[in-house]
Write a protein that holds these residues in place. Sequence first.
Motif, PDB file in Angstrom:
ATOM      1  N   ARG A  80     140.676  21.931  70.288  1.00 45.50           N
ATOM      2  CA  ARG A  80     141.911  21.155  70.313  1.00 45.50           C
ATOM      3  C   ARG A  80     141.861  20.054  69.268  1.00 45.50           C
ATOM      4  O   ARG A  80     140.765  19.653  68.840  1.00 45.50           O
ATOM      5  N   VAL A  81     143.049  19.592  68.908  1.00 44.91           N
ATOM      6  CA  VAL A  81     143.149  18.481  67.960  1.00 44.91           C
ATOM      7  C   VAL A  81     143.741  17.294  68.702  1.00 44.91           C
ATOM      8  O   VAL A  81     144.727  17.444  69.439  1.00 44.91           O
ATOM      9  N   ASN A  82     143.138  16.123  68.508  1.00 43.94           N
ATOM     10  CA  ASN A  82     143.685  14.884  69.062  1.00 43.94           C
ATOM     11  C   ASN A  82     144.332  14.145  67.897  1.00 43.94           C
ATOM     12  O   ASN A  82     143.634  13.573  67.059  1.00 43.94           O
ATOM     13  N   ARG A  83     145.665  14.205  67.811  1.00 49.81           N
ATOM     14  CA  ARG A  83     146.301  13.703  66.597  1.00 49.81           C
ATOM     15  C   ARG A  83     146.256  12.194  66.497  1.00 49.81           C
ATOM     16  O   ARG A  83     146.187  11.658  65.397  1.00 49.81           O
ATOM     17  N   SER A  84     146.277  11.466  67.635  1.00 51.36           N
ATOM     18  CA  SER A  84     146.250  10.008  67.512  1.00 51.36           C
ATOM     19  C   SER A  84     144.859   9.528  67.087  1.00 51.36           C
ATOM     20  O   SER A  84     144.716   8.610  66.280  1.00 51.36           O
ATOM     21  N   ALA A  85     143.817  10.197  67.601  1.00 47.29           N
ATOM     22  CA  ALA A  85     142.444   9.794  67.218  1.00 47.29           C
ATOM     23  C   ALA A  85     142.027  10.439  65.892  1.00 47.29           C
ATOM     24  O   ALA A  85     140.996  10.077  65.324  1.00 47.29           O
ATOM     25  N   GLN A  86     142.823  11.407  65.395  1.00 43.78           N
ATOM     26  CA  GLN A  86     142.468  12.190  64.193  1.00 43.78           C
ATOM     27  C   GLN A  86     141.080  12.824  64.326  1.00 43.78           C
ATOM     28  O   GLN A  86     140.198  12.652  63.480  1.00 43.78           O
ATOM     29  N   THR A  87     140.938  13.569  65.439  1.00 45.67           N
ATOM     30  CA  THR A  87     139.684  14.298  65.655  1.00 45.67           C
ATOM     31  C   THR A  87     140.011  15.745  66.040  1.00 45.67           C
ATOM     32  O   THR A  87     141.077  16.032  66.576  1.00 45.67           O
TER      33      THR A  87
END
Length: 375
Positions: A80-87
């Motif tokens: 998965r991508v965590n867009r707010s953390a950019q991870t």
Amino acid sequence: MANILILGGGFAGLVAAERLAHSTGPEHQITLVAPNRNFTFYPALVELAFGETESDSITFDLREKLDLLDVRFIQGELLRVNRSAQTAEITGDDMKGDLNYDIVVFAMGRRLATEKVSGFFEYSHHLLGVNAAKKFGDAVNNFKTGDIVLGVCPGGRLPVPVCETAFALARRFEAEIEAGTVTIKVIFPESLAAAFGGAAIHNQLEAAFAKHKINVLYDVPIIEITADEVISSEKHHIKHDLLMLVPPFRGQAIVRDLGITNEEDFVKVNDRMEVHGMDMAYAAGDLVAFSGPKFAHMAVRQAEVAAANILSELKGETPSQAYYHEIATVIDAGGPESIYLHYGVWDDNIYRIRQGSFWGWAKEVHDRVWRARHR
Ligand SMILES: Cc1cc2nc3c(=O)[nH]c(=O)nc-3n(C[C@H](O)[C@H](O)[C@H](O)COP(=O)(O)OP(=O)(O)OC[C@H]3O[C@@H](n4cnc5c(N)ncnc54)[C@H](O)[C@@H]3O)c2cc1C
């Protein structure tokens, strides 16, 4: 320094990595993540199935290639991508955990949605992988008489290998077809033009099929496969003794919750290959939500555009390279019926069609040169 994360190691991911590595300095870190260490040159899988090439000639080691480019390779899969953390959360042989990124490139290709056609898994061959192509090749070698059915399921956006397989089988079983002990049918879910993004290719392709006594059926949207029949939503029941189909394609559901995909999980991008509604994110290749068939040369050109625009971002400039959606393909019929098609999918502005033995040869040479340059 920027962390550039490329997700996927196929045509789009590899070319994006190459372009970026050639044009950025060591101050930027480029990382490519792919579950498989091997790059596969898919267009040669028909040749592989027919014993005309070896798997070693059409695959190569991505890690070795990327090492030479100073690109970090991580064998793993995006979860998965965590867009707010950019991870990006990755799991695989090389790591389990989160990778930070400043710029991300989605290049994870299509998913084969075999579950959309009941019986596909049990009764149909396909060609979308080295093992699948070899298995189909074994079935061809054991085949003696009966009805061969080849085709595309609804949403299976890959007509070229179906046509090339039909021509290869027509050559292999020429005497049996003449004697009436083998038949070959090719089926499309819609029209031939729809399969080729709107391009008028029917005159040349239908004449080539007719010459080799290959029957073509249109508007056959397959919904079910049994041990001996292909069944469509239009009530066709087509008998098969040997079956090879392109399954429905979908994008990748793992990025659905980012709100960047269409209803089939393909990633929406603009013509600069920037992802709709997500900053510092690009996508390229079969995963993007563009209309028409999906081709490696499109994936390559999209990756080049994405890389050029990322380079602009790194320089603080506005990304301005635009992608033009065109088909440039050869259907190798193994002789004078081979077809070259160049067509502008979005606007019809380009339409070139040529026919002759030269094009089959040109495709072979082009493919060999591509593999030699990129491996
Ligand atoms: C039999 C066959 C014949 C073809 N013939 C032609 C032809 O003649 N001409 C032509 O132009 N095109 C042809 N194509 C189409 C072409 O191969 C595709 O369009 C091309 O492979 C698309 O490139 P891609 O990088 O988008 O996807 P792919 O090449 O499929 O690469 C996707 C990458 O993403 C990785 N990945 C998947 N999931 C994840 C995840 N969760 N995390 C990280 N990585 C992931 C995969 O392992 C892979 O490395 C053919 C295809 C086939 C199967």
